[in-house]
Design a protein around this motif. Sequence first.
Motif, PDB file in Angstrom:
ATOM      1  N   LYS A 262       0.826  -1.207   0.000  1.00  0.00           N
ATOM      2  CA  LYS A 262       0.000   0.000   0.000  1.00  0.00           C
ATOM      3  C   LYS A 262       0.862   1.259   0.000  1.00  0.00           C
ATOM      4  N   ASP A 263       1.922   1.251   0.800  1.00  0.00           N
ATOM      5  CA  ASP A 263       2.814   2.405   0.832  1.00  0.00           C
ATOM      6  C   ASP A 263       3.461   2.641  -0.527  1.00  0.00           C
ATOM      7  N   GLU A 264       3.650   1.562  -1.282  1.00  0.00           N
ATOM      8  CA  GLU A 264       4.210   1.660  -2.626  1.00  0.00           C
ATOM      9  C   GLU A 264       3.209   2.247  -3.619  1.00  0.00           C
ATOM     10  N   GLY A 265       1.943   2.294  -3.205  1.00  0.00           N
ATOM     11  CA  GLY A 265       0.901   2.816  -4.083  1.00  0.00           C
ATOM     12  C   GLY A 265       0.211   1.767  -4.914  1.00  0.00           C
TER      13      GLY A 265
END
Length: 458
Positions: A262-265
């Motif tokens: 998720k942090d990676e998008g």
Amino acid sequence: MQPQRTDPGGTVHATAPVAVRGHRVWTDGAFRPATVLVRDGLVDAVLPLDAPVEVPVVEVSAGRVLLPGLVDTHVHVNEPGRTEWEGFASATRAAALGGVTTIVDMPLNSVPPTTTVDALAVKRERAEGRVAVDVGFWGGAVPENLGALRPVWDAGVYGFKSFLAPSGVDEFGHLDADQLRRALAEIAAFDGVLIVHAEDPAHLADGGALGTGYGAFLASRPPAAEEDAIARVIDGVRATGARAHVLHLSDAGALPMLRAAKDEGLPITVETCPHYLTIDAESVPDGATEFKCCPPIREAGNQDALWAGLLDGTIDMVVTDHSPSTVDLKRGSGGDFGLAWGGIAGLQVGFRATWTEAARRGVPLERIVPAFTTGPAALVGVTDRAAIAPGAVAHLVEFDPDAEDTVHVEALEHRNPISAYDGRTLRGRVTRTWLHGAQVATADQGVTAVAGRLLRRA
């Protein structure tokens, strides 16, 4: 901005105007005093508590809260084909009494599974006029229909369910690594979503008897099965750009990789279920096969980490994975966890069970409401519901957060009288449910109107 309307796929009947007034109404992400004005089945306005209105007023009883109708995107109705396990009438009655006003039906274990346009038409025909809440449908991605998913999408399903390990029924096959990548690429082309039962069969024990001790069953489906499968899904999303959703996460060890994705998008979401948040492996008695599900209920420490993942937003939603069967399939194996059918029947009580455990942990009701409303609604894009806001569908639930009672499975509305929640004392009580602005169920009278609509993706 007005919410996106969901095509009901049928005639819309207007309901009489009404105002629902309460001191704790869930609106704009908080409980506050308000009067909810409802016209033509929609929320017309959210007004101050003492605002004058020229329509009949319903008062929310003292001590109770007004919630938007809950959304459950993981329900196995099983009709047609295995209607002796469950059916549209019984499942949606259970939903209404549990405060769930919209469900999305899984493409199995019905026969035929919802993997073709024709099979979807059969399912819609069986459901028409028999549902007590609104019902949408998932399609299925199986080896046989890869390359032909777009017509099913265009017919109105909300996405495609897949398994990475055997599903338990022969007519719904699982995808290998290459087929998973092909499904993701195909779905990315029309911006659909693939929802994945993520267990790697390489880590799963062969089928067969395991005995009556729960520990052997738990060891047969280790955390590595979920972690390796979820890593494969994440890699596939990164490679194809497809949206993917991880179903019924039970292994908290997978949370760091999901958080990193998720942090990676990456467009990936994840759900867990009430039984993983409220029951632990240490409390499952020998031979109690009503607790069997796949992936399995894990240990108490794992449960603590799942709660942390829910509260920090890594887990996007809580849905029931209501997966009932006949009593014989659950108990006919003499309590052998390897032979019993896996699945938890909890549609009517899942929200209450989760609230019970949340309250025990000191987690306020405000923290879990989004996981049962806007979280699952966002997964399927039904932004016209799951909120009490102008323009939203007027699905409303009166809930008493302080009531307590004991679950008696014979009193639940799902078809077969077996559930892991039987005998548990739960906190909270759904006292009234409104569908499209009309009262359709009460705790005292049961379901009083069958007024659900069949939905299709707009």
